[in-house]
Write an enzyme that holds these catalytic residues in place. Structure first.
Site, PDB file in Angstrom:
ATOM      1  N   HIS A   1     -29.711 -34.218   5.587  1.00 35.07           N
ATOM      2  CA  HIS A   1     -28.860 -33.072   5.235  1.00 35.07           C
ATOM      3  C   HIS A   1     -28.447 -32.257   6.454  1.00 35.07           C
ATOM      4  O   HIS A   1     -27.551 -31.430   6.364  1.00 35.07           O
ATOM      5  CB  HIS A   1     -29.585 -32.178   4.229  1.00 35.07           C
ATOM      6  CG  HIS A   1     -29.721 -32.825   2.879  1.00 35.07           C
ATOM      7  ND1 HIS A   1     -28.911 -32.514   1.826  1.00 35.07           N
ATOM      8  CD2 HIS A   1     -30.561 -33.800   2.427  1.00 35.07           C
ATOM      9  CE1 HIS A   1     -29.244 -33.260   0.776  1.00 35.07           C
ATOM     10  NE2 HIS A   1     -30.247 -34.046   1.114  1.00 35.07           N
TER      11      HIS A   1
ATOM     12  N   ASP B   1     -24.323 -26.783  11.731  1.00 35.50           N
ATOM     13  CA  ASP B   1     -24.724 -26.863  10.331  1.00 35.50           C
ATOM     14  C   ASP B   1     -24.441 -28.273   9.847  1.00 35.50           C
ATOM     15  O   ASP B   1     -23.416 -28.845  10.207  1.00 35.50           O
ATOM     16  CB  ASP B   1     -23.888 -25.857   9.507  1.00 35.50           C
ATOM     17  CG  ASP B   1     -24.693 -25.210   8.390  1.00 35.50           C
ATOM     18  OD1 ASP B   1     -25.627 -25.864   7.895  1.00 35.50           O
ATOM     19  OD2 ASP B   1     -24.371 -24.069   8.014  1.00 35.50           O
TER      20      ASP B   1
HETATM   21  C1  GDG Z   1     -28.968 -27.529   4.151  1.00 31.14           C
HETATM   22  C2  GDG Z   1     -28.166 -27.782   5.443  1.00 31.14           C
HETATM   23  C3  GDG Z   1     -26.251 -28.559   4.017  1.00 31.14           C
HETATM   24  C4  GDG Z   1     -27.577 -18.504   0.007  1.00 31.14           C
HETATM   25  N1  GDG Z   1     -27.958 -17.221  -0.136  1.00 31.14           N
HETATM   26  C5  GDG Z   1     -28.205 -17.027  -1.434  1.00 31.14           C
HETATM   27  C6  GDG Z   1     -27.968 -18.237  -2.108  1.00 31.14           C
HETATM   28  N2  GDG Z   1     -27.588 -19.136  -1.195  1.00 31.14           N
HETATM   29  C7  GDG Z   1     -27.193 -20.533  -1.516  1.00 31.14           C
HETATM   30  C8  GDG Z   1     -25.744 -20.782  -1.189  1.00 31.14           C
HETATM   31  C9  GDG Z   1     -25.732 -22.309  -1.021  1.00 31.14           C
HETATM   32  C10 GDG Z   1     -27.109 -22.584  -0.454  1.00 31.14           C
HETATM   33  O1  GDG Z   1     -27.929 -21.439  -0.732  1.00 31.14           O
HETATM   34  C11 GDG Z   1     -27.064 -22.755   1.065  1.00 31.14           C
HETATM   35  O2  GDG Z   1     -26.546 -24.003   1.374  1.00 31.14           O
HETATM   36  P1  GDG Z   1     -25.956 -24.337   2.825  1.00 31.14           P
HETATM   37  O3  GDG Z   1     -25.344 -25.679   2.748  1.00 31.14           O
HETATM   38  O4  GDG Z   1     -24.969 -23.289   3.197  1.00 31.14           O
HETATM   39  O5  GDG Z   1     -27.152 -24.244   3.867  1.00 31.14           O
HETATM   40  P2  GDG Z   1     -28.719 -24.712   3.983  1.00 31.14           P
HETATM   41  O6  GDG Z   1     -29.578 -23.943   3.069  1.00 31.14           O
HETATM   42  O7  GDG Z   1     -29.061 -24.585   5.427  1.00 31.14           O
HETATM   43  O8  GDG Z   1     -28.727 -26.270   3.515  1.00 31.14           O
HETATM   44  C12 GDG Z   1     -26.681 -27.594   5.148  1.00 31.14           C
HETATM   45  C13 GDG Z   1     -27.173 -28.446   2.819  1.00 31.14           C
HETATM   46  O9  GDG Z   1     -28.549 -28.566   3.200  1.00 31.14           O
HETATM   47  C14 GDG Z   1     -26.869 -29.509   1.758  1.00 31.14           C
HETATM   48  O10 GDG Z   1     -26.894 -30.813   2.287  1.00 31.14           O
HETATM   49  O11 GDG Z   1     -24.928 -28.231   3.632  1.00 31.14           O
HETATM   50  O12 GDG Z   1     -25.919 -27.845   6.308  1.00 31.14           O
HETATM   51  O13 GDG Z   1     -28.580 -26.904   6.496  1.00 31.14           O
HETATM   52  O14 GDG Z   1     -25.622 -22.967  -2.252  1.00 31.14           O
HETATM   53  O15 GDG Z   1     -24.936 -20.303  -2.230  1.00 31.14           O
HETATM   54  N3  GDG Z   1     -28.127 -18.405  -3.437  1.00 31.14           N
HETATM   55  C15 GDG Z   1     -28.531 -17.294  -4.144  1.00 31.14           C
HETATM   56  N4  GDG Z   1     -28.786 -16.091  -3.544  1.00 31.14           N
HETATM   57  C16 GDG Z   1     -28.621 -15.896  -2.210  1.00 31.14           C
HETATM   58  O16 GDG Z   1     -28.829 -14.777  -1.714  1.00 31.14           O
HETATM   59  N5  GDG Z   1     -28.699 -17.403  -5.471  1.00 31.14           N
END
Ligand code: GDG
Length: 450
Positions: A158, A352
């Site tokens: 990921h 990322d």
């Molecule tokens: C890893 C990789 C890759 C965030 N703050 C809150 C909240 N979130 C949710 C977002 C989104 C998720 O968390 C974050 O996903 P990301 O993809 O932006 O980042 P990582 O957590 O680092 O994920 C990344 C991913 O895996 C999938 O393969 O894209 O690059 O690092 O869904 O909305 N959700 C809630 N409250 C918050 O305050 N409910």
């Protein structure tokens, strides 16, 4: 048809299962709907064990069996905290200088992967297909092969895969790559990651198995959430508190890969160089604390506390605060409405894997009056989402220029850009991601096993 076995470090808790948040759980939910399946991994609990391996706790919901094991405090520290999050995470985000290598942690990482394999083994059947997720479990495929498992095994990473010249700074990187030969297919997020992985394998005389499968979201579900949330009390309160000001939104786990200090400086540069926005824009950064016991994360928090205080101190009026900064998580449905209300999303990771927030922001927009996505070149999502304003996240002035462009952009341009982005987000979803990977795994040649 055989069962699908998912293995990830964490298995979603019963609450997360009914309302999956994030691409992994959403994509898999659909893949798990067909036929019998099993999801194996850590429960999230630490329990002192006295000798021997833990016994998986089984818990069945419809056609999915969730099998979870606990870790001991020592395993948690060495495997999860130190090796996965303190060594692999910074290195794979191109931050070699933050890597705190220790041979003891490496041994614990291998031992926990071997323990995962031993505890999973009795639950497996010969015609199962196994799909292993993420950097915590690089050696798991080989550990299963060592126990005689002959099923198809696929792996998905990921996070980014950096060039071999960086990866090789990890002692034992060559051994990790050798272990990865046990997988019939290795999926990564972008073509650049696939190229880096395949070069690394080839530099070690190994066969290239890497292929890009960019992860997506469930755009329909997210759009519905955003529409519903617009009528909720939180969006109404936000609206009232803004008193006509435009909203710039950032949403990230509080992680050094997300470029938060640089982003805050970018917003500061906007206020300094484009004074016409003072009092007319508010930046809301939601950054739930993550890995809060690791020193690098605490340092980052101190840095952001200071920056927020300094910028607000310098630019606030008695009736206007430039930055609102929240380190607690918000409810997903509330967040979806905030995305729809925001005139711009400011998403500027230094690196990322993909960044799902960028895709969620696009899905949440009102087609009649969409906001503008500002996205780092170094997010895995950037190549697919270049109709947003792409920025170099290291340059606060470039961020300021992008913010000014977004805040002054006319409706026609916003709509043209958004329509292209929306097409992209709707065509590569969480569901198509899982289906594409599993189809390719099914078709992959099984390397020399009888
Ligand atoms: C890893 C990789 C890759 C965030 N703050 C809150 C909240 N979130 C949710 C977002 C989104 C998720 O968390 C974050 O996903 P990301 O993809 O932006 O980042 P990582 O957590 O680092 O994920 C990344 C991913 O895996 C999938 O393969 O894209 O690059 O690092 O869904 O909305 N959700 C809630 N409250 C918050 O305050 N409910």
């Amino acid at each position: 048809m055989g069962r699908l076995i998912i293995v990830s470090n964490r298995v979603p808790s019963p609450r997360e299962r009914s309302q999956p948040a994030g691409g992994l759980a959403v994509g898999l939910k659909d893949a798990l709907r067909e036929g019998e399946s099993l999801w194996f991994g850590w429960s999230g609990k630490q329990v002192q064990l006295h000798g021997g391996d833990p016994v998986p706790r089984l818990d069945r919901v419809d056609n999915v069996t969730y099998a979870t094991i606990d870790l001991t405090p020592l395993q948690y520290e060495g495997f999860y905290q130190n090796f996965s999050n303190g060594i692999l995470w910074p290195l794979f985000h191109y931050r070699v200088g933050l890597m705190n290598y220790s041979r003891t942690d490496w041994k614990t990482y291998l031992a926990v992967n071997a323990m995962f394999a031993r505890t999973l083994l009795p639950l497996l059947k010969p015609d199962d297909t196994i799909w292993v997720h993420d950097y915590h479990l690089f050696p798991l495929g080989q550990a299963l092969r060592d126990l005689g498992v002959k099923c198809r095994i696929g792996f998905f990473l990921h996070i980014p895969f950096p060039p071999w010249s960086l990866v090789r700074s990890l002692p034992g990187a060559d051994l990790l790559l050798e272990d990865m030969q046990s997988y019939d297919l290795i999926g990564v997020q972008t073509p650049e990651d696939a190229e880096n992985l395949n070069h690394s394998l080839q530099a070690n005389g190994l066969a290239a198995r890497g292929q890009a499968f960019p992860i997506g979201i469930d755009p329909d579900e997210f759009r519905a959430q955003a529409e519903k949330s617009m009528k909720g009390p939180e969006v109404e309160r936000l609206e009232g508190s803004l008193r006509g000001a435009k909203l710039v939104l950032g949403v990230d786990r509080l992680d050094y890969s997300k470029g938060l200090p640089e982003r805050f400086r970018g917003y500061e540069a906007l206020l300094a160089r484009y004074p016409e926005h003072r009092g007319k824009v508010t930046f809301l950064q939601v950054a739930p604390i993550s890995r809060g016991s690791v020193e690098e994360y605490r340092q980052l928090r101190r840095q952001l506390d200071e920056l927020t205080g300094r910028i607000n101190g310098a630019y606030s009026e008695f009736d206007w605060t430039p930055i609102r900064y929240i380190t607690r998580p918000l409810a997903r449905e509330v967040l979806a409405g905030f995305y729809r209300r925001a005139e711009a999303a400011l998403i500027t990771p230094l690196r990322d894997g993909m960044n799902l927030v960028a895709k969620e922001y696009v899905a949440a927009q009102n087609p009649a009056n969409p906001g503008v996505l500002i996205l780092s070149h170094f997010a895995g999502a950037a190549p697919e989402m270049d109709e947003g304003i792409l920025v170099n996240p290291y340059d606060p002035d470039e961020i300021a220029d992008a913010l000014h462009a977004a805040l002054t952009m006319g409706l026609a341009e916003r709509r043209t850009r958004w329509q292209a982005l929306e097409q992209e987000v709707s065509s590569t979803t969480a569901i198509s991601w899982a289906a594409d990977f599993l189809r390719a795994l099914d078709a992959a040649p099984v390397a020399g096993r009888s």
